[in-house]
Design a protein around this motif. Sequence first.
Motif, PDB file in Angstrom:
ATOM      1  N   MET A 153     -27.682 -54.857  26.913  1.00 12.39           N
ATOM      2  CA  MET A 153     -25.761 -55.695  27.243  1.00 12.39           C
ATOM      3  C   MET A 153     -26.122 -56.587  28.251  1.00 12.39           C
ATOM      4  SD  MET A 153     -22.659 -54.707  28.049  1.00 12.39           S
ATOM      5  CE  MET A 153     -21.917 -55.648  29.173  1.00 12.39           C
ATOM      6  N   LEU A 154     -27.164 -57.911  28.073  1.00  8.50           N
ATOM      7  CA  LEU A 154     -27.660 -58.799  28.553  1.00  8.50           C
ATOM      8  C   LEU A 154     -27.740 -59.281  27.317  1.00  8.50           C
ATOM      9  CD1 LEU A 154     -28.522 -60.860  30.978  1.00  8.50           C
ATOM     10  CD2 LEU A 154     -30.917 -60.406  30.590  1.00  8.50           C
ATOM     11  N   PHE A 155     -27.655 -59.672  26.221  1.00  4.21           N
ATOM     12  CA  PHE A 155     -27.672 -60.628  25.301  1.00  4.21           C
ATOM     13  C   PHE A 155     -26.717 -60.366  24.756  1.00  4.21           C
ATOM     14  CE2 PHE A 155     -31.917 -58.623  24.629  1.00  4.21           C
ATOM     15  CZ  PHE A 155     -32.737 -59.542  24.368  1.00  4.21           C
ATOM     16  N   LEU A 156     -25.056 -59.739  25.091  1.00  6.32           N
ATOM     17  CA  LEU A 156     -23.893 -59.687  24.738  1.00  6.32           C
ATOM     18  C   LEU A 156     -23.224 -60.693  26.167  1.00  6.32           C
ATOM     19  CD1 LEU A 156     -21.551 -59.275  23.004  1.00  6.32           C
ATOM     20  CD2 LEU A 156     -21.133 -56.833  24.022  1.00  6.32           C
ATOM     21  N   VAL A 157     -23.710 -60.660  26.829  1.00  2.00           N
ATOM     22  CA  VAL A 157     -23.415 -61.495  28.005  1.00  2.00           C
ATOM     23  C   VAL A 157     -23.096 -63.245  28.105  1.00  2.00           C
ATOM     24  CG1 VAL A 157     -23.687 -62.123  30.795  1.00  2.00           C
ATOM     25  CG2 VAL A 157     -23.465 -59.613  29.334  1.00  2.00           C
ATOM     26  N   ALA A 158     -25.344 -63.393  27.032  1.00  2.00           N
ATOM     27  CA  ALA A 158     -25.655 -64.027  26.865  1.00  2.00           C
ATOM     28  C   ALA A 158     -24.535 -65.021  25.542  1.00  2.00           C
ATOM     29  CB  ALA A 158     -26.959 -64.440  26.703  1.00  2.00           C
ATOM     30  N   ALA A 159     -24.743 -63.703  24.993  1.00  6.15           N
ATOM     31  CA  ALA A 159     -23.989 -64.218  24.063  1.00  6.15           C
ATOM     32  C   ALA A 159     -22.924 -65.245  24.272  1.00  6.15           C
ATOM     33  CB  ALA A 159     -23.740 -63.354  22.526  1.00  6.15           C
ATOM     34  N   LEU A 160     -21.811 -64.591  24.983  1.00  3.43           N
ATOM     35  CA  LEU A 160     -20.263 -64.475  25.551  1.00  3.43           C
ATOM     36  C   LEU A 160     -20.552 -66.337  26.118  1.00  3.43           C
ATOM     37  CD1 LEU A 160     -18.556 -61.238  25.847  1.00  3.43           C
ATOM     38  CD2 LEU A 160     -18.497 -62.589  24.370  1.00  3.43           C
ATOM     39  N   LEU A 161     -21.427 -65.879  27.023  1.00  6.41           N
ATOM     40  CA  LEU A 161     -21.224 -67.558  27.988  1.00  6.41           C
ATOM     41  C   LEU A 161     -21.908 -68.419  26.881  1.00  6.41           C
ATOM     42  CD1 LEU A 161     -21.684 -68.958  30.791  1.00  6.41           C
ATOM     43  CD2 LEU A 161     -24.089 -68.171  30.101  1.00  6.41           C
ATOM     44  N   LEU A 162     -22.735 -68.289  25.878  1.00  2.00           N
ATOM     45  CA  LEU A 162     -23.232 -69.750  24.939  1.00  2.00           C
ATOM     46  C   LEU A 162     -21.617 -70.292  23.935  1.00  2.00           C
ATOM     47  CD1 LEU A 162     -24.778 -71.679  23.908  1.00  2.00           C
ATOM     48  CD2 LEU A 162     -25.846 -69.295  22.306  1.00  2.00           C
ATOM     49  N   MET A 163     -21.471 -68.968  24.120  1.00  2.00           N
ATOM     50  CA  MET A 163     -20.284 -69.199  22.679  1.00  2.00           C
ATOM     51  C   MET A 163     -18.775 -69.987  23.325  1.00  2.00           C
ATOM     52  SD  MET A 163     -17.922 -66.317  20.595  1.00  2.00           S
ATOM     53  CE  MET A 163     -17.144 -65.630  21.412  1.00  2.00           C
ATOM     54  N   LEU A 169     -24.596 -59.889  15.810  1.00  2.00           N
ATOM     55  CA  LEU A 169     -24.826 -58.315  14.454  1.00  2.00           C
ATOM     56  C   LEU A 169     -25.987 -58.205  14.563  1.00  2.00           C
ATOM     57  CD1 LEU A 169     -23.649 -57.772  11.144  1.00  2.00           C
ATOM     58  CD2 LEU A 169     -24.208 -59.696  10.410  1.00  2.00           C
ATOM     59  N   VAL A 170     -26.666 -59.045  14.918  1.00  2.00           N
ATOM     60  CA  VAL A 170     -27.942 -57.903  15.017  1.00  2.00           C
ATOM     61  C   VAL A 170     -27.988 -57.476  16.548  1.00  2.00           C
ATOM     62  CG1 VAL A 170     -30.413 -59.095  15.909  1.00  2.00           C
ATOM     63  CG2 VAL A 170     -29.386 -60.038  14.260  1.00  2.00           C
ATOM     64  N   PHE A 171     -27.279 -57.916  17.403  1.00  2.00           N
ATOM     65  CA  PHE A 171     -26.849 -57.188  18.410  1.00  2.00           C
ATOM     66  C   PHE A 171     -26.390 -55.599  18.090  1.00  2.00           C
ATOM     67  CE2 PHE A 171     -24.500 -55.041  21.976  1.00  2.00           C
ATOM     68  CZ  PHE A 171     -25.874 -54.914  23.353  1.00  2.00           C
ATOM     69  N   TYR A 172     -25.390 -55.530  17.113  1.00  2.00           N
ATOM     70  CA  TYR A 172     -24.712 -55.096  16.780  1.00  2.00           C
ATOM     71  C   TYR A 172     -24.867 -54.039  15.804  1.00  2.00           C
ATOM     72  CZ  TYR A 172     -21.595 -51.859  14.036  1.00  2.00           C
ATOM     73  OH  TYR A 172     -21.203 -50.762  13.361  1.00  2.00           O
ATOM     74  N   LEU A 173     -26.542 -54.431  15.201  1.00  2.00           N
ATOM     75  CA  LEU A 173     -27.506 -53.585  14.037  1.00  2.00           C
ATOM     76  C   LEU A 173     -27.931 -52.917  15.128  1.00  2.00           C
ATOM     77  CD1 LEU A 173     -27.343 -55.272  11.274  1.00  2.00           C
ATOM     78  CD2 LEU A 173     -25.936 -53.594  11.685  1.00  2.00           C
ATOM     79  N   ARG A 174     -29.060 -53.359  16.422  1.00  2.00           N
ATOM     80  CA  ARG A 174     -29.990 -52.685  16.997  1.00  2.00           C
ATOM     81  C   ARG A 174     -29.394 -50.908  17.613  1.00  2.00           C
ATOM     82  NH1 ARG A 174     -32.814 -56.927  20.045  1.00  2.00           N
ATOM     83  NH2 ARG A 174     -33.532 -54.853  21.126  1.00  2.00           N
ATOM     84  N   GLU A 175     -28.306 -51.857  18.490  1.00  2.00           N
ATOM     85  CA  GLU A 175     -27.314 -50.832  18.938  1.00  2.00           C
ATOM     86  C   GLU A 175     -26.888 -49.540  18.214  1.00  2.00           C
ATOM     87  OE1 GLU A 175     -26.536 -50.703  22.226  1.00  2.00           O
ATOM     88  OE2 GLU A 175     -28.092 -52.371  22.723  1.00  2.00           O
ATOM     89  N   ARG A 176     -26.256 -49.795  16.918  1.00  2.00           N
ATOM     90  CA  ARG A 176     -26.083 -48.913  15.616  1.00  2.00           C
ATOM     91  C   ARG A 176     -27.533 -47.988  15.966  1.00  2.00           C
ATOM     92  NH1 ARG A 176     -23.494 -50.629  10.340  1.00  2.00           N
ATOM     93  NH2 ARG A 176     -24.211 -48.152   9.028  1.00  2.00           N
ATOM     94  N   HIS A 177     -28.427 -48.240  15.426  1.00  2.00           N
ATOM     95  CA  HIS A 177     -29.515 -48.180  15.243  1.00  2.00           C
ATOM     96  C   HIS A 177     -30.076 -46.459  16.311  1.00  2.00           C
ATOM     97  CE1 HIS A 177     -33.501 -47.520  12.852  1.00  2.00           C
ATOM     98  NE2 HIS A 177     -33.999 -47.455  14.478  1.00  2.00           N
TER      99      HIS A 177
END
Length: 53
Positions: free
Chosen positions: A1-11, A38-46
Amino acid sequence: MLFLVAALLLMGIMLGTAAHLPVPVSLIAAAVIAGWLLVFYLRERHHKAEETS
């Protein structure tokens, strides 16, 4: 979740500065962020697939 927040902040930061950057730099930054998501999504899906097995 932290990666998603960081990605959105960076965006958000990149969108705010996009008016001051050349278009190719903005496109490269957008591609990097999209790849990161995309990497985050694939890791979560896996990870979710392993839990249900």
